[in-house]
Design a protein around this motif. Sequence first.
Motif, PDB file in Angstrom:
ATOM      1  N   UNK A  81       0.771  -1.194  -0.020  1.00 21.85           N
ATOM      2  CA  UNK A  81       0.110   0.034   0.246  1.00 21.85           C
ATOM      3  C   UNK A  81       0.771   1.430   0.083  1.00 21.85           C
ATOM      4  N   UNK A  82       2.016   1.104   0.722  1.00 24.66           N
ATOM      5  CA  UNK A  82       2.948   2.338   0.849  1.00 24.66           C
ATOM      6  C   UNK A  82       3.571   2.509  -0.517  1.00 24.66           C
ATOM      7  N   UNK A  83       3.909   1.543  -1.174  1.00 23.12           N
ATOM      8  CA  UNK A  83       4.271   1.840  -2.628  1.00 23.12           C
ATOM      9  C   UNK A  83       3.207   2.147  -3.550  1.00 23.12           C
ATOM     10  N   UNK A  86       2.177   6.095  -2.185  1.00 24.87           N
ATOM     11  CA  UNK A  86       3.069   7.107  -2.026  1.00 24.87           C
ATOM     12  C   UNK A  86       4.594   6.736  -2.715  1.00 24.87           C
ATOM     13  N   UNK A  87       4.373   6.603  -3.933  1.00 24.19           N
ATOM     14  CA  UNK A  87       5.767   6.236  -4.399  1.00 24.19           C
ATOM     15  C   UNK A  87       6.567   7.046  -4.524  1.00 24.19           C
ATOM     16  N   UNK A  88       6.468   8.340  -4.179  1.00 23.88           N
ATOM     17  CA  UNK A  88       7.485   9.396  -4.190  1.00 23.88           C
ATOM     18  C   UNK A  88       8.212   9.387  -2.922  1.00 23.88           C
ATOM     19  N   UNK A  89       7.496   8.864  -1.884  1.00 24.78           N
ATOM     20  CA  UNK A  89       8.028   8.900  -0.739  1.00 24.78           C
ATOM     21  C   UNK A  89       8.656   7.713  -0.108  1.00 24.78           C
ATOM     22  N   UNK A  91      11.248   4.878   0.604  1.00 24.95           N
ATOM     23  CA  UNK A  91      12.705   4.774   0.843  1.00 24.95           C
ATOM     24  C   UNK A  91      13.503   3.615   0.331  1.00 24.95           C
ATOM     25  N   UNK A  92      14.827   3.418   0.335  1.00 22.94           N
ATOM     26  CA  UNK A  92      15.264   2.245  -0.002  1.00 22.94           C
ATOM     27  C   UNK A  92      15.173   1.276   0.865  1.00 22.94           C
ATOM     28  N   UNK A  93      15.078   1.750   2.122  1.00 19.86           N
ATOM     29  CA  UNK A  93      14.699   0.443   3.152  1.00 19.86           C
ATOM     30  C   UNK A  93      13.375   0.040   3.278  1.00 19.86           C
ATOM     31  N   UNK A  94      12.403   0.965   2.948  1.00 20.45           N
ATOM     32  CA  UNK A  94      10.984   0.362   2.414  1.00 20.45           C
ATOM     33  C   UNK A  94      11.131  -0.756   1.675  1.00 20.45           C
ATOM     34  N   UNK A  95      11.718  -0.374   0.337  1.00 21.12           N
ATOM     35  CA  UNK A  95      11.672  -1.339  -0.600  1.00 21.12           C
ATOM     36  C   UNK A  95      12.601  -2.778  -0.246  1.00 21.12           C
ATOM     37  N   UNK A  96      13.508  -2.604   0.694  1.00 14.00           N
ATOM     38  CA  UNK A  96      14.109  -3.862   0.940  1.00 14.00           C
ATOM     39  C   UNK A  96      13.447  -4.675   1.968  1.00 14.00           C
ATOM     40  N   UNK A  97      12.842  -3.997   2.830  1.00 13.98           N
ATOM     41  CA  UNK A  97      11.933  -4.679   3.916  1.00 13.98           C
ATOM     42  C   UNK A  97      10.516  -5.269   3.009  1.00 13.98           C
TER      43      UNK A  97
END
Length: 646
Positions: A81-83, A86-89, A91-97
Amino acid sequence: MKHKVNLVLILLLFLHGMAKAQERLIEKGNEKFEAYSFSPAIDIYKKVLEKGYVSAELLRKLGNSYYYNADYKDAADTYKRLVADYSEEVTAEDYFKYAQSLKTLGDYDTSSTIMTKFIDITKGDGRATAFNEDRDFMAEIKENSGRYTLGPFEFNTTYSEFAPSFYKEGLIFSSDRDTGNFARYRHTWNAKDFLDLYEVNADSSSLNTVKKLDENINTRLHESTSVVTKDGQTLYFTRNNFVEGKYIKDDKGIIRLKIFRAQLTEGNIWGDVEELPFNSDAYSVANPALSPDEKTLYFVSDMPGSLGESDLFMVTINQDRTFGPPQNLGPNINTEARETFPYVTSDEILYFSSDGHPGLGGLDVFATKIKRQDFTGKVLNVGEPINSKGDDFTFIFDEELRTGYVASNREEGLGADDIYSFVELRPLVFDCIQKVTGTVRDKVTNEVLIGATIKVIDENNEELFSTITDSDGTYSLELDCNQGNFVRALMEGYIPFEEYIGVSDGKPKIIDFYLEKDRITAGFGDDLAKLLQLSTIYFDFDKYNIRKDSEVEIEKVIAAMEKYPSLKLKVNSHTDSRGSAAYNLWLSQKRAESTVNYMIKKGISKDRLKSEGYGESKLLNGCSDGVRCSAAQHDVNRRSEFIILE
C-alpha cells in the motif's frame, strides 16, 4: 442562515477535535514504535487507519512494526500500500523490507522486482552490490540444500523456545513458557511473556526434565542467548539492562540488552553475576559466542561504528579475565541490515543469522570460515531445510558428532519459535579447490626425485600441509584457490625451490620442479659448464670478443673458482662445420683465449687457466661439411667447455 453558520462552526470544531485526537494517537503510537513496543504500536496505528487517517510515515512504521514482529504477511500488505499510494516517498529501506517480506511469503519473482527498485535508488549499499553480482544465489542455495535432516526437539511448547547452547550433556535454552507470575510482565515488542533461561539433560539426575536456571540468572525481564565455557565454570548470557533489581532505560525510554558473566559457585549455583565492561545504557550488546580456544568472545551490537541495524563484533578475553576493545567483523560479514546470533565451531567456522545477505526470507543461517580471524572468506547460505521462508536463527553445531540445533518460526512449528534438532549428512563446501600436480627432477640429470617433500605454505608463512613424491617422482595437491599459497619442493642434498600460486579460478595446474644440488661433486675431466647449468656462451659472427649476455655465464664460473681456490680449468672452444676447417680452428682458439683473458682481468690467476680451440674437429652430431642441417642443429656444436684439470 444563523443556524447554518453555527452548524458549520460546530462541524469545524468537531473536525479539529478529531484531528487533534488523531495527532495525539499517532504521537502515542510513535512513542511505542521508538521504544520498540511494536505490538501496542500496531494496535494504535491500525486504529488511526480505521478512522481514515493515512500517510507514508504511518504506513512505513506500521509495516516495520509487522516486519520486526515477523508478521511478514501483514508487513508485505502494508508495504504494498505504501509503494502504491506514496511512490514518491518510498525509501530504499522500505523497498528492502518489502522485498524480504515477499521472499518470506515465497513470492520470489515479485521480491526480485522490488529488489531491483531498491538497487536503483541505492548507492554503495552492500546488499545491493551482493544482489547485483553475477551470481545465481537461488542456485547456490539450492546446491547447498539437502545437507541436513531436521528432527524434533521434544521440549518445545506452544510458547517460544529458541537460543539453544551446549551445556554438559544437554542444553541451555530460552523460553517464555513459564514466567511464574501469571504473565504480569509482558514484553511490548511482541506482547509475549518475558524470556527465561532453562536447562535440560545437563546431568543424569534430571534427565528429560526442563529446569529453570536460578534467580541469580533469571529476572522479571528478558534472559536469552547464552554460552558456557568448556570447563562448565563460566556462563555468558544476554539480559535486559537490569542491575541490582532495577531496569535502566536509555534517553529514548528503551531498555537495552547487555551481556552478563556468571561463575559457578558452591552447590552448583550460578553467582558472581557481572555485566561486561563494553556494555552500554545507550546501545545493545547481546548473543555471546566463544571461539574454540575461548580467548575471543563474539557478540552482536548496534554500537557506534555498526554498519547496519545490528552487526557482529568480537573482543579479546585476556588471561586476567579483562577484555580488549570491541572490533567490528567488517563489511564482508556485516551488511546494512541485521546480522545476529553468532556461533563458532571447533574448526573455526562462523555461523550466524542475517536478513542482509541473499536468502530464502526473513533471517537465514549463513556460514563462513574465519581461521586466524580472517573475515574475508566467502559467506554461504546453508540452504534448506535449516533455512525456510520464516526466520531461522540460533544455529549451534557439534562438528565431531555432526549434530546440532537451530530455532525457527516456520509455519509448521508448535509455538511462536521452536527448536529443531538436526544431523549433517554432508559438509558445506566453502573452498574453491584447485588441483596442482607435477614432477620433481634433478636439474642436471633430469632424473626423477623419489621421496622429495612438497610443502604448502600460506602467505603468513605458516605450513598448511605437505606430501612426498611417489615412485615416479610425481605429486598431487588440492589447494584453496580463494587464497594465495607457496608450493615448495625440498630434497636432501638439493637447494629448495618454491613457486607462488595466487588466487585463481580453480583450474588444474601443473608445476614441475627442477632442483639443483647444494654441493657439486666434480673431478678431473668433468665439464663445469654442465655442472653449473651454464647457458650457451655466444660470440658475434666472425668475432671472438665476449658479448654482454655471455659475461653473466662466465661470471658463474669465476664465482666457482673464487669459492674453490684449488680449482684449475681448461677452456675449450668449439665451432660448427660452416666455414673452412683451418679458419674454424683459428677462430675457436681466439674465442678460448678471449674467455681466459676475460677471467684473468676479473682476478683469476693465469696459472689456474688454460685454453684450446678445437674448431669443428669434435662435432656432437653428424652436421659435418656437405650435410644439410638446421641452424638449431649447428648450434649444438657451437659450445664452450670448462674442463676441470685439478
